[in-house]
Design a protein around this motif. Structure first.
Motif, PDB file in Angstrom:
ATOM      1  N   LYS A 165     -12.456  13.460  41.106  1.00 53.94           N
ATOM      2  CA  LYS A 165     -12.200  12.337  42.009  1.00 53.94           C
ATOM      3  C   LYS A 165     -10.939  12.804  42.930  1.00 53.94           C
ATOM      4  O   LYS A 165     -10.520  11.899  43.839  1.00 53.94           O
ATOM      5  N   LYS A 166     -10.038  13.935  42.538  1.00 56.72           N
ATOM      6  CA  LYS A 166      -8.857  14.048  43.568  1.00 56.72           C
ATOM      7  C   LYS A 166      -9.445  14.296  45.071  1.00 56.72           C
ATOM      8  O   LYS A 166     -10.234  14.730  45.269  1.00 56.72           O
ATOM      9  N   GLU A 223     -19.834   7.658  39.724  1.00 58.21           N
ATOM     10  CA  GLU A 223     -19.877   6.391  39.487  1.00 58.21           C
ATOM     11  C   GLU A 223     -21.049   5.648  39.845  1.00 58.21           C
ATOM     12  O   GLU A 223     -21.220   4.468  39.360  1.00 58.21           O
ATOM     13  N   ASN A 281     -10.195  13.304  25.221  1.00 62.74           N
ATOM     14  CA  ASN A 281     -10.283  12.784  26.248  1.00 62.74           C
ATOM     15  C   ASN A 281     -10.863  13.601  27.481  1.00 62.74           C
ATOM     16  O   ASN A 281     -10.741  13.285  28.672  1.00 62.74           O
ATOM     17  N   GLU A 295     -13.745  13.827  35.013  1.00 63.90           N
ATOM     18  CA  GLU A 295     -13.881  12.883  36.098  1.00 63.90           C
ATOM     19  C   GLU A 295     -12.726  12.651  36.926  1.00 63.90           C
ATOM     20  O   GLU A 295     -13.029  12.561  38.462  1.00 63.90           O
ATOM     21  N   GLN A 296     -11.408  12.521  36.584  1.00 61.29           N
ATOM     22  CA  GLN A 296     -10.340  12.140  37.299  1.00 61.29           C
ATOM     23  C   GLN A 296     -10.139  13.576  38.289  1.00 61.29           C
ATOM     24  O   GLN A 296      -9.744  13.488  39.360  1.00 61.29           O
ATOM     25  N   PHE A 297     -10.377  14.857  37.585  1.00 64.26           N
ATOM     26  CA  PHE A 297     -10.226  15.944  38.398  1.00 64.26           C
ATOM     27  C   PHE A 297     -11.071  16.104  39.592  1.00 64.26           C
ATOM     28  O   PHE A 297     -10.849  16.497  40.736  1.00 64.26           O
ATOM     29  N   GLU A 343     -13.091  12.376  30.407  1.00 65.49           N
ATOM     30  CA  GLU A 343     -12.644  11.212  31.411  1.00 65.49           C
ATOM     31  C   GLU A 343     -11.607  12.121  32.068  1.00 65.49           C
ATOM     32  O   GLU A 343     -11.445  11.960  33.383  1.00 65.49           O
ATOM     33  N   LEU A 344     -11.008  13.258  31.876  1.00 66.57           N
ATOM     34  CA  LEU A 344     -10.076  14.133  32.615  1.00 66.57           C
ATOM     35  C   LEU A 344     -10.824  14.720  33.423  1.00 66.57           C
ATOM     36  O   LEU A 344     -10.340  14.913  34.877  1.00 66.57           O
ATOM     37  N   LYS A 358      -3.263  15.727  29.149  1.00 69.57           N
ATOM     38  CA  LYS A 358      -3.192  15.233  30.679  1.00 69.57           C
ATOM     39  C   LYS A 358      -4.009  15.896  31.411  1.00 69.57           C
ATOM     40  O   LYS A 358      -4.512  15.301  32.688  1.00 69.57           O
ATOM     41  N   THR A 359      -4.344  17.088  31.461  1.00 68.06           N
ATOM     42  CA  THR A 359      -5.343  17.797  32.065  1.00 68.06           C
ATOM     43  C   THR A 359      -6.211  18.575  31.401  1.00 68.06           C
ATOM     44  O   THR A 359      -6.205  18.761  30.034  1.00 68.06           O
TER      45      THR A 359
END
Length: 349
Positions: free
Chosen positions: A113-114, A344, A103, A109-111, A106-107, A47-48
């Motif tokens: 974008k926080k 992005e 993944n 990138e999510q980090f 992708e993880l 998840k991270t």
């Protein structure tokens, strides 16, 4: 036995202390050793991917590791006990049961974008090697570097593998913006020792060639001469520092060997297999670094050590720094270029 464990650091699978039961080899397990030497890769989806580093004696704020377990097979590796949390042994399993975090890009990138995230350099590796052999095929590390480039985020790399030169195209772009440093782990330039101590890493000669190649591309380089193991590589301090200075390294670091938890039985078995004649001497000298213990978990003591042997190591490195690295310095990585939306935007073109 020696033929069966060729290419491995650990001699056996030590018992996982989290497990109630333990597996003992019987005389009927003819295929067990053959199975142990085969690398198996299991894809996982965590998840991270970014970990906050809380140890006050470590310079990094964050780390990320695309793989759990490491094919390089370093007998002394401090990360071995972490494999036990996954239900595996810190011995042969650590080298042959590799968990790949498919993944991870992708993880990351999510980090990035926080909301409210403030960038700080991330160490790529720190636990297991991001350029271990399986990376040649899976390219998860390359994906992470591309995300760092897209978002203009600083990243530092630590590896024992010359495979890092494959990604010079991305690394050079990061270096142009002062967003990357590459650090090689070179504990020995004695190839006979290297083959036994870290059997599936790049050869000492190849590491030095890779260091030279990356340095000439304008990418800041650094070397970890670690760990220092009395009776095995402490006599190489000056030859190693001279060699890496000639190949363009701007700095170096080092650590004293620590045999914490299940690293201890793995390393003791390794010594018995490869250096039985000096096993007791090496173990006694390691213990002399840590007040009579083979391991040391105290943050205040683990880098410094104690006793005459530790003092000799520190003094020799002081001489090396003055002799080969005077005036050399790696600049802090840039953090002001980070843009949480830039990745992005770039993907639209």
């Amino acid at each position: 036995m020696k033929q069966e464990i060729k290419g491995q650091g650990a001699v056996t699978n030590v018992h996982n202390h989290f497990e109630k039961n333990r597996y003992e080899k019987s005389i009927y397990d003819d295929d067990l050793e053959e199975e142990l030497v085969k690398t198996q890769v299991q894809t996982i989806f965590p998840k991270t991917i970014v970990n906050k580093v809380k140890s006050p004696d470590l310079a990094m704020a964050y780390s990320m590791n695309p793989y759990q377990g490491c094919e390089h097979g370093c007998a002394y590796c401090y990360a071995r006990p972490t494999h036990e949390y996954w239900g595996y042994s810190a011995g042969v399993d650590f080298e042959r049961m590799i968990l790949a975090k498919k993944n991870a890009p992708e993880l990351l990138e999510q980090f990035f974008k926080k909301k409210g995230y403030k960038p700080e350099p991330i160490m790529l590796s720190g636990n297991t090697d991001c350029y271990q052999p399986v990376e040649r095929k899976l390219k998860i590390t390359r994906g992470l570097l591309q995300v760092c480039l897209d978002y203009r985020h600083p990243v530092s790399i630590l590896t024992k593998n010359a495979l890092v030169t494959r990604d010079i195209d991305i690394l050079a772009q990061l270096a142009e913006k002062n967003l990357v440093t590459v650090s090689f782990s070179i504990p020995t330039i004695n190839e006979e020792l290297r083959r036994k101590l870290e059997p599936r890493t790049s050869s000492a000669k190849t590491k030095l060639q890779a260091l030279d190649t990356i340095s000439k591309e304008g990418i800041p380089t650094h070397v970890m001469i670690a760990p220092m193991i009395p009776g095995l590589n402490t006599m190489e301090i000056l030859p190693i520092t001279e060699a890496i200075a000639e190949k363009g390294a701007l700095g170096f670091g080092y650590t004293l060997v620590r045999l914490n938890d299940t690293v201890e039985p793995v390393f003791i078995d390794w010594l018995e297999e490869h250096y039985p004649d000096r096993k007791e001497k090496v173990l006694n000298q390691i213990a002399s670094l840590h007040g009579g213990k083979l391991g040391e978990k105290s943050v205040a003591k683990r880098k410094v050590g104690e006793g005459n042997m530790a003092e000799m190591i520190h003094n020799t490195f002081k001489i090396a720094r003055q002799k080969y690295f005077k005036g050399k310095k790696i600049q802090p990585l840039a953090t002001h270029l980070f843009d949480g939306t830039k990745g992005e935007q770039l993907r639209l073109f």
